[in-house]
Motif scaffolding. Structure first.
Motif, PDB file in Angstrom:
ATOM      1  N   GLU A 453       3.463  -5.291  -1.626  1.00  0.00           N
ATOM      2  CA  GLU A 453       4.361  -4.956  -0.464  1.00  0.00           C
ATOM      3  C   GLU A 453       3.793  -5.315   0.874  1.00  0.00           C
ATOM      4  OE1 GLU A 453       6.223  -0.749   0.479  1.00  0.00           O
ATOM      5  OE2 GLU A 453       4.348  -0.772   1.220  1.00  0.00           O
ATOM      6  N   ASN A 454       4.875  -5.977   1.634  1.00  0.00           N
ATOM      7  CA  ASN A 454       4.413  -6.428   2.896  1.00  0.00           C
ATOM      8  C   ASN A 454       4.268  -5.322   3.832  1.00  0.00           C
ATOM      9  OD1 ASN A 454       3.357  -8.153   4.815  1.00  0.00           O
ATOM     10  ND2 ASN A 454       5.348  -9.553   4.731  1.00  0.00           N
ATOM     11  N   ARG A 455       3.701  -5.366   5.009  1.00  0.00           N
ATOM     12  CA  ARG A 455       4.019  -4.492   6.058  1.00  0.00           C
ATOM     13  C   ARG A 455       5.269  -3.998   6.525  1.00  0.00           C
ATOM     14  NH1 ARG A 455       0.314  -2.114   9.662  1.00  0.00           N
ATOM     15  NH2 ARG A 455       0.848  -1.312  11.497  1.00  0.00           N
ATOM     16  N   ASN A 456       6.324  -4.828   6.539  1.00  0.00           N
ATOM     17  CA  ASN A 456       7.679  -4.616   6.820  1.00  0.00           C
ATOM     18  C   ASN A 456       8.451  -4.113   5.625  1.00  0.00           C
ATOM     19  OD1 ASN A 456       7.917  -7.031   5.162  1.00  0.00           O
ATOM     20  ND2 ASN A 456       8.969  -8.027   6.901  1.00  0.00           N
ATOM     21  N   LEU A 457       7.735  -3.839   4.551  1.00  0.00           N
ATOM     22  CA  LEU A 457       8.251  -3.032   3.504  1.00  0.00           C
ATOM     23  C   LEU A 457       9.096  -4.165   2.653  1.00  0.00           C
ATOM     24  CD1 LEU A 457       9.510   0.496   4.592  1.00  0.00           C
ATOM     25  CD2 LEU A 457       7.123  -0.167   3.588  1.00  0.00           C
ATOM     26  N   ASP A 458       9.073  -5.254   2.767  1.00  0.00           N
ATOM     27  CA  ASP A 458       9.554  -6.336   1.900  1.00  0.00           C
ATOM     28  C   ASP A 458       8.501  -6.322   0.441  1.00  0.00           C
ATOM     29  OD1 ASP A 458      11.443  -7.214   3.476  1.00  0.00           O
ATOM     30  OD2 ASP A 458      10.553  -9.239   3.955  1.00  0.00           O
ATOM     31  N   ILE A 459       9.109  -6.832  -0.530  1.00  0.00           N
ATOM     32  CA  ILE A 459       8.400  -6.699  -1.890  1.00  0.00           C
ATOM     33  C   ILE A 459       8.271  -8.254  -2.241  1.00  0.00           C
ATOM     34  CG2 ILE A 459       8.462  -6.009  -4.229  1.00  0.00           C
ATOM     35  CD1 ILE A 459      10.282  -3.758  -3.332  1.00  0.00           C
ATOM     36  N   CYS A 460       7.121  -8.743  -2.273  1.00  0.00           N
ATOM     37  CA  CYS A 460       6.709 -10.087  -2.425  1.00  0.00           C
ATOM     38  C   CYS A 460       6.085 -10.305  -3.884  1.00  0.00           C
ATOM     39  CB  CYS A 460       5.447 -10.700  -1.604  1.00  0.00           C
ATOM     40  SG  CYS A 460       5.892 -10.174   0.358  1.00  0.00           S
ATOM     41  N   VAL A 461       6.649 -11.270  -4.508  1.00  0.00           N
ATOM     42  CA  VAL A 461       6.159 -11.502  -5.934  1.00  0.00           C
ATOM     43  C   VAL A 461       6.022 -13.010  -6.199  1.00  0.00           C
ATOM     44  CG1 VAL A 461       6.998 -11.770  -8.474  1.00  0.00           C
ATOM     45  CG2 VAL A 461       7.672  -9.786  -7.094  1.00  0.00           C
TER      46      VAL A 461
END
Length: 565
Positions: A453-461
């Motif tokens: 999870e990124n700091r901006n709440l994006d989910i990175c896979v």
């Protein structure tokens, strides 16, 4: 009402403590009855006593009574002991060498501090809570509308199916109502808590203002402000609506009619910001801006021991703290190492004796690992507890979110589907699998996939089979795919493995083929390579100071790298 003339029958002489007050000594700030005036005048002939009628007394401060010298008032303040003191206290050995100041100076400072708190409560905090309450109410209204639209869509589609699907329509609408009621109940509870806090703030404002308006310093010093508590704004509850996907008419109605996706409620810790009158406020949670170093530096290298197996490799690393890291490799042990000493501190064997698929550390510092036996497990006090057991799915990558949830990326047993599931404890909150056009977001098959999870709440896979980093927002909508950058250090194809993020919302992923780490920004723009002798980089993690840890698969080493100023 003037306090000098009100409720005089309740005020008693400070000397005899029985007769009603009639006179007042402006010199000593003592209330007297007529009988005690003479006694007071000769009690200390060194002072020039100004005795006047009680109603004519001057508007002088009412100093607190001394707890140790009953007949004296505290006109001074001991900074070291943080208590009001009288002249007798000052003369005693108890405050010898202490810094003594006039109590009026301290009271002015205390009054100014309280006034600032009251101003903040009145002008910023209470209005902010009003805005939050309005926001929650608007979300509830919007939720009612959108759920109504959802029910209408289901009804319209159900009309084409006539009597055969009446039962199915009723079932789906009941699910919608249940989801709606669950979310509305959660939001109502959240609103009740906000309204309660607003009421508490208003009560505190009223009580503090009363204390400030009085000239009784005892009441002023008894005032305590809870403004620090109220500065911690509540989490922002974000409902996520299910989607209704309809199919074409078919004999197997249940399979083709359509289904609802999962709904969810997410809590954003920094979802609200404090109301301010400044033109360009800075968010209190915003991290300091850090620039990329021209040349990344290897700070230390830690050698990891892997038991002799058919796969003597190092796969992943997770930071427990700025001094300790967890690692996993080609055996069934999860090992904790000291970063500074490079020594093995602890080793824990998986419950199934399988090689763990992936590891992560929760906000509370517990180790979580995924297992090929279709379980997600947590290690507490060196004891392993099964947290989640899947049916027909195999967990791969796992990470802990800022809200304390777990994100797990998993493959179906037949290798044809891949999805991301968000869990609160062992409860499924959200599933992310398809884009807006119904196409899979992630490749299928049993390949390396890591999640963060990124700091901006994006989910990175990191999707190894797709040769891409797939980034979706908190609601599961695709933001972008990063497929590498050319020229690459080894001029080979992009081969993403481990993934992590930093305080600047940068996304970092290990490129196994090109033996480097890619740094991209939160919108998918390439920034730089970290290329400093990384042989077969695989796992990545970040400590709280933005130091990067890279697990080198073949060398069985973890490198600590500084890449930000």
């Amino acid at each position: 009402m003037d306090p000098r003339t009100s409720a005089q029958d309740l005020m008693r002489c400070d000397l005899c403590e029985t007769a009603v007050v009639q006179m007042h000594c402006d010199t000593c700030l003592v209330n007297l009855c007529t009988s005690c005036v003479g006694k007071h005048m000769i009690s200390d002939e060194s002072k020039k006593h100004e005795v006047v009628k009680f109603q004519a007394r001057k508007s002088t401060p009412l100093y607190p009574k001394c707890k140790h010298h009953i007949k004296e008032r505290c006109e001074m303040y001991c900074n070291q002991c943080e208590i009001p003191v009288c002249t007798s206290c000052v003369a005693s050995d108890k405050h010898l060498g202490h810094k003594i100041v006039k109590i009026l100076q301290v009271s002015d400072e205390r009054r100014n501090k309280i006034m600032k708190d009251i101003t903040e409560l009145n002008e910023k905090i209470y209005p902010t809570y009003q805005d939050i309450a309005s926001d929650v109410q608007n979300r509830m209204s919007q939720l009612e509308k959108e759920y109504g639209d959802l029910s209408t869509a289901i009804t319209k589609h159900g009309e084409d199916w006539h009597r055969e699907i009446d039962k199915l329509v009723k079932k789906l609408k009941a699910e919608v109502d249940e989801m709606k009621n669950t979310q509305l109940q959660t939001l109502q509870k959240h609103l009740d808590e906000i309204n309660k806090t607003m009421s508490d703030i208003k009560d505190e404002i009223d009580s503090v203002e009363i204390a400030i308006d009085t000239n009784d310093l005892s009441k002023l010093f008894s005032v305590t402000s809870n403004v620090d508590i109220y500065r911690n704004l509540p989490h922002k509850i974000m409902p996520s609506l299910p989607k209704f996907t309809h199919g074409t008419i078919h004999k197997e109605l249940f399979k083709v009619f359509g289904a609802l996706s999962s709904s969810s409620l997410t809590s954003e810790k920094d979802g609200y910001s404090m109301k301010t009158t400044q033109k360009s406020p800075e968010a209190g949670s915003s991290p300091p801006v850090k620039q990329l170093l021209d040349e990344p530096e290897t700070v230390t290298t830690i050698k990891i021991y892997i038991h002799f197996t058919l796969l003597p490799f190092l796969y992943n690393v997770a930071c427990l703290s700025d001094e300790e890291i967890w690692t996993i490799g080609g055996d069934n042990n999860m090992k904790l190492y000291s970063i500074n000493q490079g020594s093995l501190l602890k080793s824990i064997t998986t419950k199934s004796k399988n090689i763990p698929s992936n590891i992560a550390v929760t906000k509370s510092g517990d180790l979580v690992y995924t297992d090929y036996d279709r379980t997600v497990n947590i290690v507490k006090n060196e004891k392993i507890e099964e947290l989640i057991r899947l049916q027909n799915w195999r967990p791969q990558g796992v990470c802990s979110t800022s809200s304390g949830d777990l994100l797990v990326i998993m493959d179906s047993n037949d290798g044809k589907e891949t999805k991301v599931v968000c869990y609160s404890g062992s409860t499924e909150k959200q599933t992310i699998q398809f884009d807006d056009k119904g196409k899979p977001l992630y490749s299928s098959g049993n390949y390396y996939r890591y999640i963060r999870e990124n700091r901006n709440l994006d989910i990175c896979v990191s999707d190894n089979e797709a040769r891409a980093v797939v980034v979706v927002n908190q609601a599961g909508k695709l933001r972008f795919r990063y497929t590498g950058h050319t020229p690459a250090p080894k001029n080979k194809g992009f081969d993403p493995r481990g993934i992590t993020t930093d305080s600047q919302s940068h996304i970092l992923t290990a490129d196994y083929n090109n033996e480097c780490v890619h740094i991209i920004d939160q919108d998918g723009q390439f920034l730089r390579y970290i290329d400093c002798g990384l042989s077969n980089p695989h796992g990545l993690c970040m400590d709280t100071n933005d130091n990067l840890f890279v697990a080198l698969q073949s060398n069985k080493q973890v490198k600590k790298i500084k890449y930000l100023h």
